[in-house]
Design a protein around this motif. Structure first.
Motif, PDB file in Angstrom:
ATOM      1  N   ASP A 153       0.830  -1.205   0.000  1.00  0.00           N
ATOM      2  CA  ASP A 153       0.000   0.000   0.000  1.00  0.00           C
ATOM      3  C   ASP A 153       0.863   1.254   0.000  1.00  0.00           C
ATOM      4  N   LEU A 154       1.984   1.213   0.728  1.00  0.00           N
ATOM      5  CA  LEU A 154       2.914   2.341   0.710  1.00  0.00           C
ATOM      6  C   LEU A 154       3.446   2.579  -0.701  1.00  0.00           C
ATOM      7  N   ALA A 155       3.822   1.505  -1.366  1.00  0.00           N
ATOM      8  CA  ALA A 155       4.358   1.622  -2.716  1.00  0.00           C
ATOM      9  C   ALA A 155       3.320   2.203  -3.677  1.00  0.00           C
ATOM     10  N   THR A 156       2.073   1.770  -3.527  1.00  0.00           N
ATOM     11  CA  THR A 156       1.005   2.299  -4.387  1.00  0.00           C
ATOM     12  C   THR A 156       0.814   3.793  -4.155  1.00  0.00           C
ATOM     13  N   ALA A 157       0.779   4.199  -2.876  1.00  0.00           N
ATOM     14  CA  ALA A 157       0.632   5.620  -2.557  1.00  0.00           C
ATOM     15  C   ALA A 157       1.815   6.421  -3.084  1.00  0.00           C
TER      16      ALA A 157
END
Length: 414
Positions: free
Chosen positions: A134-138
């Motif tokens: 999720d961090l990478a997507t954000a």
């Protein structure tokens, strides 16, 4: 025996590249602090020779760190010269991961906000891999938004509520996330542009830097910032510098022991300060039906939880008024410990503390005045932050910008 005449030549005592890096930083920092100015004005302000400044400015232009503006006159006499200002072509991203939200802030070198949002998130129902995904997507989305606005991202910093080994890029332990020894930088950088500078730091430290740079107490050389979320962290600015400690682990003030036989804390100990003043405790006492860890539905945004608490306070609900007054007293007690340790001019309240400051500060200030050894001589007071729940993310972007200012030569020419 080796002849002295056969010894290798002694190197020059001054590293010219190091001197140039220092002067590039000096020039760029002068422009950041004083605003646009001519080359002559920059030379006068930095004490560098005019020809040196001209050469430095040319390099900063090539690296897209500055831009030329209209004509500027440095004095009453002489021809005006072209002004030099910070460039909006380069930028940075900060992302905070917390128990129930992700906060994102993207800005350019001038500090102009380009991206800012907070996303609902449930770290406690995700494993480390899910959180990092999720961090990478954000991160991908924020970096793409900067690029779409004509801003080239130079770096990204992740803010985490826990002990962080900044040099290794590892979260040593984040109790409220359930993380231990997570190599955030290497995991996140693997899917990003190799030229991007990726870092990770403690959320409260980054928020303190944001407050010092942009917040209500900006420029106050001695301040303490307190995060008000599920956990409680703190960042201390002393003498204009962030206090990190011997291992870089300062700031976990939420785990100050304030009640030896108190409630269990997520860190495994009992009676920690955050068990008295954290958002989880506020919600448990006032809106137990919305307590953390209950139900399988979407996790409410922290602001939604606070809005419900505010509604009950406005309705003069006795239980809500009593709970908030109690939290205010505990806030003042812990604040007094910090004031006795650091002697700050101001204690800045962030997160939910800021949203409920009108209810929390009166009781907290009374306790602070009573318990701080130097009070009232110390002249320290509580003040509410106006940076909201994105303070740590803003500080993360600011950390990237500060690295650019510290070493402009690390930014490749455009």
């Amino acid at each position: 025996m080796v002849s002295m005449t056969a010894a290798r030549p002694v190197p020059e005592p001054v590293d010219q590249l190091a001197v140039r890096r220092v002067n590039l930083s000096r020039t760029l920092r002068h422009i950041r602090v004083n605003g646009p100015g001519s080359r002559a004005a920059i030379a006068a302000g930095t004490g560098l020779h005019k020809t040196t400044v001209s050469s430095l400015v040319e390099e900063l232009l090539a690296r897209r760190l500055v831009r030329e503006t209209g004509l500027e006159r440095s004095g009453s006499a002489g021809r005006p010269g072209r002004g030099v200002a910070l460039s909006p072509q380069l930028g940075a991203v900060g992302i905070e991961i917390n128990v129930d939200y992700l906060a994102v802030h993207g800005c350019d070198l001038t500090g102009r906000t380009i991206v800012e949002r907070r996303l609902g998130f449930d770290a406690q129902r995700r494993d480390v891999d899910g959180c990092l995904a999720d961090l990478a997507t954000a991160a991908d989305r924020a970096l793409a938004e900067l690029a779409a606005r004509g801003v080239t991202p130079v770096g990204l910093t992740v803010a985490v509520p826990g002990l962080v080994d900044v040099a290794r890029g590892v979260v040593v332990v984040a109790p409220n996330l359930g993380w231990r020894d997570v190599p955030v930088v290497s995991r996140l950088a693997a899917g990003l542009d190799p030229a991007l500078q990726v870092g990770v730091d403690n959320d409260a430290n980054l928020a303190a830097l944001a407050e010092y740079t942009w917040g209500v107490a900006a420029g106050t050389d001695d301040l303490v910032y307190l995060t008000g979320s599920v956990g409680v962290g703190g960042g201390a600015i002393t003498g204009g510098r962030l206090l990190r400690g011997a291992d870089g682990f300062s700031g976990e003030i939420g785990h100050l022991p304030v009640e030896l036989d108190g409630d269990p804390c997520g860190c495994g100990r009992t009676g920690c300060w955050e068990t008295k003043v954290g958002l989880a405790e506020l919600v448990r006492r006032i809106t137990p039906e919305f307590a953390y860890g209950l139900g399988d539905g979407p996790v409410p945004d922290p602001r939604e939880r606070i809005a419900e608490v505010r509604r009950r306070l406005d309705a003069q609900d006795p239980a809500a008024l009593d709970a908030v007054a109690g939290i205010g007293r505990w806030l003042g007690l812990g604040g007094a410990i910090l004031v006795n340790l650091f002697n700050p001019r101001v204690v800045v309240l962030g997160g939910y503390f800021a949203d409920l400051a009108d209810h929390l500060i009166p009781a907290a200030q009374t306790q602070l005045t009573r318990l701080a050894m130097a009070s009232p001589a110390a002249r320290c007071h509580f003040v509410a932050s106006d940076l909201g729940f994105t303070a740590a993310a803003r500080g993360g972007a600011g950390a990237v910008i500060e690295r650019m200012i510290d070493d402009p030569s690390a930014v490749p020419p455009g």
